[in-house]
Design an enzyme around this catalytic site. Structure first.
Site, mmCIF file in Angstrom:
data_model
loop_
_atom_site.group_PDB
_atom_site.id
_atom_site.type_symbol
_atom_site.label_atom_id
_atom_site.label_comp_id
_atom_site.label_asym_id
_atom_site.label_seq_id
_atom_site.Cartn_x
_atom_site.Cartn_y
_atom_site.Cartn_z
ATOM 1 N N ASN A 120 0.486 5.724 -0.059
ATOM 2 C CA ASN A 120 -0.423 6.657 0.630
ATOM 3 C C ASN A 120 -0.357 8.405 -0.107
ATOM 4 O O ASN A 120 0.773 7.887 -1.289
ATOM 5 C CB ASN A 120 -1.753 6.931 1.035
ATOM 6 C CG ASN A 120 -1.558 6.663 2.433
ATOM 7 O OD1 ASN A 120 -0.590 5.590 2.736
ATOM 8 N ND2 ASN A 120 -2.050 8.157 3.267
ATOM 9 N N ASP A 121 0.491 9.311 0.429
ATOM 10 C CA ASP A 121 0.797 10.028 0.517
ATOM 11 C C ASP A 121 1.854 10.715 0.356
ATOM 12 O O ASP A 121 3.003 10.049 0.865
ATOM 13 C CB ASP A 121 0.402 11.620 1.978
ATOM 14 C CG ASP A 121 -1.045 11.305 1.885
ATOM 15 O OD1 ASP A 121 -1.971 10.734 1.908
ATOM 16 O OD2 ASP A 121 -1.554 12.184 3.411
ATOM 17 N N TRP A 180 1.086 -1.193 -0.492
ATOM 18 C CA TRP A 180 0.037 0.474 0.051
ATOM 19 C C TRP A 180 0.450 1.271 0.326
ATOM 20 O O TRP A 180 1.848 0.868 1.083
ATOM 21 C CB TRP A 180 -1.090 -0.263 1.793
ATOM 22 C CG TRP A 180 -2.043 1.360 1.921
ATOM 23 C CD1 TRP A 180 -0.931 2.165 2.465
ATOM 24 C CD2 TRP A 180 -2.604 2.284 1.157
ATOM 25 N NE1 TRP A 180 -1.503 2.784 2.834
ATOM 26 C CE2 TRP A 180 -3.172 3.016 1.877
ATOM 27 C CE3 TRP A 180 -3.628 0.815 0.726
ATOM 28 C CZ2 TRP A 180 -3.727 4.172 1.260
ATOM 29 C CZ3 TRP A 180 -5.208 1.625 0.631
ATOM 30 C CH2 TRP A 180 -5.614 3.105 0.879
#
Ligand SMILES: *[C@@H]1O[C@H](CO)[C@@H](O)[C@H](O)[C@H]1NC(C)=O
Ligand SMILES: *[C@@H]1O[C@H](CO)[C@@H](O)[C@H](O)[C@H]1NC(C)=O
Ligand SMILES: *[C@@H]1O[C@H](CO)[C@@H](O)[C@H](O)[C@H]1NC(C)=O
Ligand SMILES: *[C@@H]1O[C@H](CO)[C@@H](O)[C@H](O)[C@H]1NC(C)=O
Ligand SMILES: *[C@H]1O[C@@H](CO)[C@H](O)[C@@H](O)[C@@H]1NC(C)=O
Length: 590
Positions: A62-63, A60
């Site tokens: 994200n940002d 995973w």
């Protein structure tokens, strides 16, 4: 029982668990899948992985965090789960590049290790402080789940790789006071230095339902004091994540500005990521450094009907100033649109969009975005089309390139706007609804016309990216809708308990601020297996979609240009390239 049986029973249990109450939501974003976040990835399914987007080999992400250019290298840090394909176990992963295209992974820069970040090393930014070098500001989470702002310094600022980071013991630099919400206090921006001798940074927050951007000041980059008033806030918008605050020139439409630039011909941009809607918006306005207040321009709406960097699948974005080429560059995260079960079985989730330059449009009403020029170094096989009329119901195939991995630019010429449909003013605020109502298969006057990406020849599966022109009877100007419609993108049917399709297939859309005076409008799409980034009218409106076709994959994908409006449109020029893989993409990531 064979290993594969054990695995499938295990998966089944996982799925049963998923549908029960295994999801412990601290809040929308940091959705915690307690049993899944450390479930190791058995294998990676490459089918829908991107070829030229930034993506680690598994797990995973994200940002994007702390992007910068330093001593000959571009650095990208990002939120990364070291153990699995859902959010959890987050560290600051770190990669470097000379050209923003080929990337090499380094060791993780930050991971939980101190009392002030033992439950999380969350998003933040980097500031180059003269005499000290680059300094990270990031959000740490302590054992009480309170969010704090911390700093970290490179062990050796002369190392262009910036491999090792130290978290000094005088952290944290900012704690929530009694007036603030300690579960909603995060994502410090790159700091800037002002003539009054202070550094300033902005931190996202909320008070009840009001979204807030606090401002902190420091003389030495160690002792920070919160300003009396937030730099800006807005009622009923909820948590403001990942604020970004930067100046743009109102006279120079070619170069970006560094954060400490002071001059007469500037505006400021304040962007926030709204945790409630999971979309971002920005305003253009004026920043008063004496009062430390930002006021959006009257015509720049504040709230989720506001302007967006990207009207599609795009979040937690962050810009940095690239002083090598005098440009401001935007990074943003595109999450998956499939289900959590899909992410676990494919072993990866999330990617970063192609970095984009950011400038003010010469009309000064909005920003324009364009993929960095370096990405063009990946262009391979080239085909083109010129001066082709397309009648209603017609589509022309773009042959000779790899449609699942391509860069395509097309300029349309519309001989007449007479047949444009009338724009009902009630459509105004809801482009997504309008696109849903008037998809690519709903005949119009002027448009729908555009590209059909990731398609099967019979259009069993396809993702259309298109324009539709309306006549706005109140302004007597054309009103142009741009759509990137994922609804017909995939035959995969994954029914939830209420028989709804569990895959997220939105009809993303935005309006394009053009008057079509010369009858021309352009569209560029970067197509990369499961991600399509589309730039309308040279970047006035941008939409990213994530799609997962089952048939229109790899060499079975096709690309067309189409028109489904009664008005003939002309393809003045179309240039399309196969895109190559970078030689090195995050090689060796852990
Ligand atoms: C956690 O909360 C307790 C009780 O409110 C407090 O006494 C303690 O100081 C807090 N610890 C930290 C690390 O903030
Ligand atoms: C504080 O923020 C958290 C997370 O956004 C939210 O769940 C909670 O309701 C907020 N508390 C108050 C008093 O607004
Ligand atoms: C164009 O319209 C026809 C008729 O509705 C439809 O069959 C076709 O799929 C449409 N094309 C696209 C790209 O949606
Ligand atoms: C038009 O396309 C939409 C979106 O894919 C689909 O839901 C609808 O059934 C289509 N209509 C027709 C008549 O094909
Ligand atoms: C991305 O995933 C989809 C499907 O699960 C959600 O609907 C979006 O809210 C989510 N977007 C973000 C920014 O988290």
């Amino acid at each position: 029982m064979g290993v594969s049986n054990i695995v499938s029973v295990f998966l089944l249990l996982v799925l049963i668990n998923l549908s029960s109450n295994n999801i412990k939501g601290i809040e929308a974003f940091h959705k915690v899948y307690e049993k899944l976040q450390s479930q190791s990835v058995e294998s990676v399914n490459p089918l829908h992985r991107s070829a030229f987007h930034f993506q680690p080999p598994k797990h995973w992400i994200n940002d994007p965090n702390g992007p910068l250019y330093y001593k000959g290298f571009y650095h990208l840090f990002y939120q990364y789960n070291t153990k699995g394909a859902v959010w959890g176990n987050i560290v600051w992963a770190h990669s470097i590049s000379k050209d923003l295209v080929n990337w090499e992974a380094l060791e993780h820069a930050l991971y939980p290790s101190k009392w002030f970040d033992v439950k999380g090393t969350w998003s933040g930014s980097i500031t180059i402080v003269p005499g000290k070098g680059p300094i990270i500001l990031y959000t740490g989470v302590n054992k009480n789940e309170t969010q704090l702002q911390n700093y970290a310094i490179p062990e050796d600022p002369s190392d262009p790789y910036l491999r090792k980071w130290i978290k000094p013991d005088d952290n944290p630099i900012a704690m929530p006071d009694y007036t603030m919400n300690g579960s909603a206090f995060r994502d410090p921006t790159t700091a800037w230095f002002s003539k009054d001798g202070h550094w300033r940074t902005v931190v996202g927050s909320r008070r009840k339902h009001r979204g807030i951007a606090y401002i902190y000041r420091s003389r030495d980059f160690k002792h920070w004091v919160k300003a009396k008033h937030p730099v800006h806030s807005k009622e009923s918008t909820g948590m403001w994540e990942c604020p970004d605050f930067f100046p743009v020139s109102t006279t120079d439409f070619e170069n970006g500005l560094d954060l400490d630039y002071v001059g007469p011909n500037t505006k400021h941009v304040l962007k926030v990521s709204l945790d409630i809607t999971r979309f971002e918006y920005y305003t253009l306005g004026k920043y008063d450094p004496k009062k430390d207040r930002y006021v959006p321009d009257g015509n720049s709406p504040d709230g989720w009907e506001g302007l967006r960097f990207d009207y599609g699948n795009f979040y937690a974005s962050k810009t940095f100033f690239d002083y090598k080429k005098n440009r401001r560059i935007l990074w943003g995260w595109a999450n998956e649109s499939d289900t959590v079960e899909d992410d676990i079985s494919k072993g990866w989730a999330g990617l970063q969009v192609i970095p984009r330059t950011v400038l003010l449009d010469s009309n000064k009403r909005h920003l324009v975005f364009w993929p960095i020029e370096e990405i063009e170094s990946l262009r391979g096989n080239y085909v083109r089309m010129n001066n082709q009329n397309i009648k209603m119901g017609q589509r022309l195939e773009v042959k000779g390139i790899t449609p699942a991995q391509a860069d395509v630019e097309v300029t349309f010429n519309i001989p007449s706007l007479e047949k444009a449909e009338t724009f009902d003013p009630s459509f105004k605020l809801k482009p997504l609804e309008l696109c849903k109502m008037k998809g690519s298969n709903v005949t119009g006057g002027v448009g729908p016309f555009g590209l059909i990406t990731l398609a099967t020849p019979d259009l069993e599966e396809y993702t259309p990216v298109f324009f539709r022109v309306f006549k706005d009877t109140s302004t007597h100007k054309p009103k142009v809708l741009m759509c990137s419609d994922a609804r017909p993108s995939s035959l995969k049917q994954d029914r939830g308990p209420l028989k709804q399709d569990k895959m997220y297939k939105p009809s993303f859309a935005g309006f394009v601020d053009v008057d079509l005076a010369d009858g021309r409008i352009s569209l560029r799409s970067l197509i990369d297996h499961s991600v399509i980034e589309s730039f309308g009218a040279l970047g006035k409106t941008v939409i990213t979609s994530r799609v997962y076709p089952v048939k229109a994959v790899k060499e079975n994908a096709h690309l067309y240009v189409f028109n489904n409006g009664t008005q003939i449109v002309n393809v003045e020029s179309l240039n399309a390239w196969s895109m190559q893989r970078p030689l090195q993409m995050n090689n060796g990531a852990q």
